[in-house]
Design a protein around this motif. Structure first.
Motif: not given
Length: 470
Positions: A262, A213, A145-146, A142, A208
């Motif tokens: 997302f 992703a 990804f962010l 997570e 996420a």
């Protein structure tokens, strides 16, 4: 969310009181470290929530707050041929006229907001050794990804930027203020997203996830011209059970629907978790005089090619019939001129990735930079999007221009148009013509935003400005 914000404030106060040398010098927020926190799964999970909170941004009028996603449309849609201000006044009008100044407060707000998101992600990543074996991979996926999402937006908007891959101290000015090549930033983004793909599953969509992703990584590869890599990732997402909503309007007003991959989530009527961009796009209910109004060019494109999407994409202003408003994000889905709740506390989620975007990216990956394609897989993906819009005649070939047009009307006002023009290699041509037609000042250097002058000042000259800006 409030608990995380209080923790952050306490850490900032503690840090300021303990660092006499830098007390009077503005220090980047990415330098703060919570040494006594994030020691177990519960605290690390709050840290992950804090990253999402940073992406939400503050629903406030204070120029010192981070507004993040809530001001993104200025830097994207209003720098394309899709939207403009209503009054052509103030800092907002700099975006539509291609006269953005290095001291523009909205640019600075966005820049520091996304570096704040990166800081929050770095804090979680730095403390992963304190996570349990059961949750470590998820927390890492997570956070990375962010972080990758934040860097992807920043590098596309500003070009070469500082790469901060860990929590740094205020004295590490070379790290904080040295611009790194865009290619190195993209390598870092790819690495983070590849970790997220193997670390996440699809149990937490629209937050996420593995699919998120994969879709974001595919868009990165398309940006870099890595078409085969993008196609493999997109076809994996296409096998994940996502589906287009039969009613286009439901995409935006049925949250967590089957099309959403997302989204940045908001809750209505809560000052800490709501958003105000929905109200800003209306007339006399937001905090501005009206922004993100639909251009004549975007309206013509939707009228000609939008089909059933058009009625849900823009509407005529009921108070000023010569103006046209973005309709996808009316506060809380209320379509009339009056709102039962305060529109400045709207709860509409901001959609970052959805399945229609994946299908059109799939066509782009198969086209692989060419002028057209008749590949069956590309036709199938394109046809699904067209069918939902009411255009059911069989597609037998797709040109690059047709794909760009389809992306424009399908994803109108979703902060995609500017990036699409750049990725398709036509931004200078399209925006130059648009600028001439409207009396604006577009130059090739306007494809990148200025590095905020405040950051250059803090850096004591380490940060260099982009070409075309004083």
């Amino acid at each position: 969310m409030k608990q995380i914000k209080y923790i952050t404030v306490l850490l900032l106060v503690f840090f300021m009181l303990s660092c006499d040398e830098d007390f009077l010098e503005p220090a980047p927020i990415s330098a703060v470290s919570g040494e006594d926190y994030y020691r177990n799964d519960q605290e690390l999970e709050k840290g992950v929530i804090n990253i999402y909170d940073g992406l939400q941004g503050e629903n406030s009028t204070s120029s010192n707050d981070n507004h993040s996603t809530q001001v993104e449309y200025y830097l994207t849609e209003m720098r394309s041929d899709n939207t403009r201000t209503k009054s052509q006044e103030g800092e907002a009008a700099q975006f539509e006229s291609y006269d953005v100044q290095a001291v523009n407060g909205i640019v600075y707000d966005y820049y520091r907001s996304f570096y704040n998101v990166i800081y929050r992600a770095n804090v979680v990543i730095e403390n992963l050794d304190n996570a349990s074996d059961a949750n470590r991979a998820k927390f890492e996926g997570e956070a990375k990804f962010l972080r990758a999402y934040a860097y992807f937006n920043l590098v596309r908007l500003f070009g070469d930027i500082p790469l901060i891959d860990r929590v740094v101290s205020p004295l590490e000015k070379e790290v904080q203020f040295t611009r790194v090549s865009a290619s190195s930033i993209y390598d870092f983004i790819i690495s983070d997203l590849e970790t997220a793909v193997v670390s996440l599953d699809n149990n937490y969509i629209p937050k996420a996830s593995r699919a998120g992703a994969q879709a974001l990584l595919a868009k990165v590869h398309l940006t870099l011209g890595n078409y085969t890599d993008a196609q493999v990732l997109l076809e994996s997402v296409m096998q994940g059970g996502f589906a287009l909503q039969s009613n286009f309007n439901d995409v935006f007003y049925k949250e967590r629907n089957s099309e959403i991959i997302f989204a940045i989530e908001y809750l209505p009527n809560l000052s800490d978790d709501s958003q105000n961009f929905s109200a800003e796009w209306l007339n006399a209910v937001g905090r501005t005089v009206g922004v993100n109004y639909v251009t004549t060019e975007a309206r013509a494109a939707l009228d000609a090619m939008g089909g059933e999407r058009t009625q849900y994409s823009y509407r005529q202003d009921v108070d000023q019939p010569t103006q046209y408003q973005v309709a996808k994000y009316f506060p809380n889905g209320e379509l009339g001129p009056d709102y039962a709740s305060d529109p400045r506390l709207a709860g509409n989620d901001w959609i970052v990735l959805r399945y229609a975007d994946v299908l059109l990216m799939h066509v782009e990956a198969i086209m692989a930079g060419g002028s057209s394609t008749s590949a069956a897989a590309a036709l199938s993906s394109f046809q699904k999007v067209r069918d939902r819009a009411g255009f059911t005649d069989p597609v037998t070939s797709i040109t690059k221009q047709e794909l760009l047009d389809e992306r424009r009307v399908e994803l109108a006002f979703e902060n995609q148009r500017f990036f699409d023009l750049v990725r398709f290699g036509v931004a200078q041509e399209v925006l130059s013509s648009f600028s001439v037609d409207n009396g604006y000042n577009f130059q090739s250097t306007d494809l990148l935003l200025p590095i905020p002058q405040a950051e250059i000042g803090i850096s004591n000259g380490l940060l260099q400005q982009n070409p075309g800006y004083n």
